[in-house]
Scaffold this active site. Sequence first.
Site, PDB file in Angstrom:
ATOM      1  N   HIS A   2       0.821  -1.212   0.000  1.00 22.35           N
ATOM      2  CA  HIS A   2       0.000   0.000   0.000  1.00 22.35           C
ATOM      3  C   HIS A   2       0.857   1.266   0.000  1.00 22.35           C
ATOM      4  CE1 HIS A   2      -3.252  -2.844   1.054  1.00 22.35           C
ATOM      5  NE2 HIS A   2      -3.861  -2.077   0.176  1.00 22.35           N
ATOM      6  N   GLU A  24     -10.658 -10.947  -5.081  1.00 26.60           N
ATOM      7  CA  GLU A  24      -9.247 -10.829  -4.721  1.00 26.60           C
ATOM      8  C   GLU A  24      -8.778 -12.017  -3.873  1.00 26.60           C
ATOM      9  OE1 GLU A  24      -8.588  -7.206  -2.499  1.00 26.60           O
ATOM     10  OE2 GLU A  24     -10.507  -7.361  -1.473  1.00 26.60           O
ATOM     11  N   ASP A  52      -4.127  -8.494  -4.107  1.00 27.74           N
ATOM     12  CA  ASP A  52      -4.373  -9.577  -3.158  1.00 27.74           C
ATOM     13  C   ASP A  52      -4.555 -10.902  -3.872  1.00 27.74           C
ATOM     14  OD1 ASP A  52      -4.170  -8.551  -0.528  1.00 27.74           O
ATOM     15  OD2 ASP A  52      -5.957  -7.350  -0.900  1.00 27.74           O
ATOM     16  N   CYS A  88      -9.195  -3.455 -10.540  1.00 27.87           N
ATOM     17  CA  CYS A  88      -8.679  -2.272  -9.852  1.00 27.87           C
ATOM     18  C   CYS A  88      -7.355  -2.552  -9.148  1.00 27.87           C
ATOM     19  CB  CYS A  88      -9.706  -1.740  -8.857  1.00 27.87           C
ATOM     20  SG  CYS A  88     -10.150  -2.933  -7.586  1.00 27.87           S
TER      21      CYS A  88
HETATM   22  C1  PEP Z   1      -6.175  -5.439  -4.644  1.00 33.51           C
HETATM   23  O1  PEP Z   1      -6.023  -6.270  -3.747  1.00 33.51           O
HETATM   24  O2  PEP Z   1      -5.832  -5.625  -5.820  1.00 33.51           O
HETATM   25  C2  PEP Z   1      -6.806  -4.142  -4.339  1.00 33.51           C
HETATM   26  C3  PEP Z   1      -7.100  -3.283  -5.275  1.00 33.51           C
HETATM   27  O3  PEP Z   1      -6.985  -3.856  -3.017  1.00 33.51           O
HETATM   28  P1  PEP Z   1      -5.794  -3.302  -2.071  1.00 33.51           P
HETATM   29  O4  PEP Z   1      -4.589  -3.087  -2.916  1.00 33.51           O
HETATM   30  O5  PEP Z   1      -6.262  -2.042  -1.453  1.00 33.51           O
HETATM   31  O6  PEP Z   1      -5.639  -4.412  -1.104  1.00 33.51           O
HETATM   32 MG    MG Z   2      -7.035  -5.932  -1.873  1.00 30.58          MG
END
Ligand code: PEP
Ligand code: MG
Length: 600
Positions: free
Chosen positions: A207, A452, A476, A523
């Site tokens: 993140h 995910e 994920d 996403c």
């Molecule tokens: C993902 O897991 O691809 C996602 C978009 O969620 P995050 O990166 O916030 O875990």
């Molecule tokens: Mg995620």
Amino acid sequence: MRTFDGLSASGGIVSGPVFCLSDEDTVAIPRYVIAEADTGAHWARFESAVEKARGEIRLLKDGRNREQTDILETHLMMLCDPEFLPQIRKSLDSELVNIEAVLKDRVDGAARTLRATGDSYLSERAVDIEDAFGRVMRNLLNDGASPSGKAGTRADTHADMHAAGGSRFVPEGSILVARTIKPSEALTFKDSGIAGIVLEEGGATSHVAILARAWRIPAIMGVRGILLSVSDGDEIVLDADSGVVTLDPSPDLLSSARAKALSRKAHEISPDDAATRALEPAVTRDGAVMTLRANIAFSRESRDALESGAEGIGLFRSEYLFLGSDTLPDEETQYAAYRDAVVGMEGRPVVIRTLDAGGDKMIGEQRLLGEKNPLLGWRAVRYCLDRRDVFRTQLRALLRAGTAGNLRIMFPMISCVEELDEVYEVLEEAKAELESLGIPYARDCKCGVMIEIPAAAVCADLLAKRADFMSIGTNDLTQYTMAVDRENAKVAHLFDCFNPAVLRLVKATLDAGQEAGVEVSMCGEMAGDPEAVFLLMGMGLRNFSMSGAAIPQVKALIRMVSLADAEELAQSVTGLSSAREIRKLVQGKLKTCELSKEQE
Ligand code: PEP
Ligand code: MG
């Protein structure tokens, strides 16, 4: 000169002084009982730690601008406070515990009292107190008499030091070097004006990396051993385009790095093809239209997203509203944030993901749990379904904000149909509450799920029957499919969304969506990687959501290729057995497309 290699997490080149968040910054504060006869010695240590801190601050004041000097002056005044210092002495004499513990308790208490006033000026003073006395704490811990010096865990840091370098002045323009930082700490460092990030740990889809890309701050992760080699103020060049950090750069390297940084900046704002055409639709050479939306963490980013050419928000990570404070945001605060994002996008879809706290983004009680495997634990909807009051508050805020435009609600980390059914139960409860209060809300708000977790991808056909849309979270999905912690640089070579196993799960989800007539988007970070986009189009994906910064380049890629080429590519990839082979094939095909575009 000395160089260190790492993984590029956010491109760019920058040079500047190091701000080192060493493991010393994460020591746990010792606490032990002392004899009455020892209080004098503890007080003497405290006085010299305060004196040292005053000297450090006076030195820091040199050459600072007005605003920074004012802050440092405030810190100096606090370190001479005629009421606060005697209170510390009194506690030391009456409580008979070591000076570090007394200092921590008094500073925490004072900061808490100031924050409890709810007054923004006084809350800022709380930060100043923590800053000024955090410096004293560091001096105490390093004076050789403290039994500490053992590095604590990052959780200790949070509990004990209000971390994020809060105990020290972070000079603007410096490059943060740390073992690891949390997303909430990254937010604080961004506000302090850091120019680059170098971490010993972490991966490209952590993140912190995602935030750095969104903020366009160059970042390199997995730079092993650098902490042992740098100190505050050392000059380094961070070339995040090639994943190299250079310590003690030669004058030649420094000037070439500065020149490259300037030309990069000029390029970013110059009217080149990608930037000028960012607002135009993304259409392939053979007329296939793709939808590109943006990922954001705060509603204020929606404006930038629009300017980057986003056709909506494909992922609003609502948990950032919950991080960085010990209290949960109330319904009104959340409503205002969601509404702002929806209004800012002027009718375009805004997909807001419900609270995905846990893992590396823990809130309050999650931190206290000390889970062995937080990534497999009490995270996202699992937490929300246990804390239904927290969940219902968020859902009410979302449903109300839905009246302002095109808001869609998305549920993270769904692992099975029962879980989704339970989520819908809470949604109905939230609707009933609003109904009974006569508060307007979006009755037909579209709801979707994130795919995910491998189980969700495998059963995407079952989830598709119960969802208005599905969005593939490849960060994920890759992590859980490959059993590779996305933050762990040691195993980062296995974290590859081009791995056939990940691609098969993506394909299964796309097919399930098509079969059920349910929109599928992506996403995860894969959706912002131009090479991956080429392949994904061929596999059938039409909706992509990525950091706003990536949109112009991805649109440029889409315009350069044809859907027919992408489909042919997707076909040829099916027989390949490794991520490396697949990437090579994608790159080769892309080169051919580039050449044929140039020849036109
Ligand atoms: C993902 O897991 O691809 C996602 C978009 O969620 P995050 O990166 O916030 O875990
Ligand atoms: Mg995620």
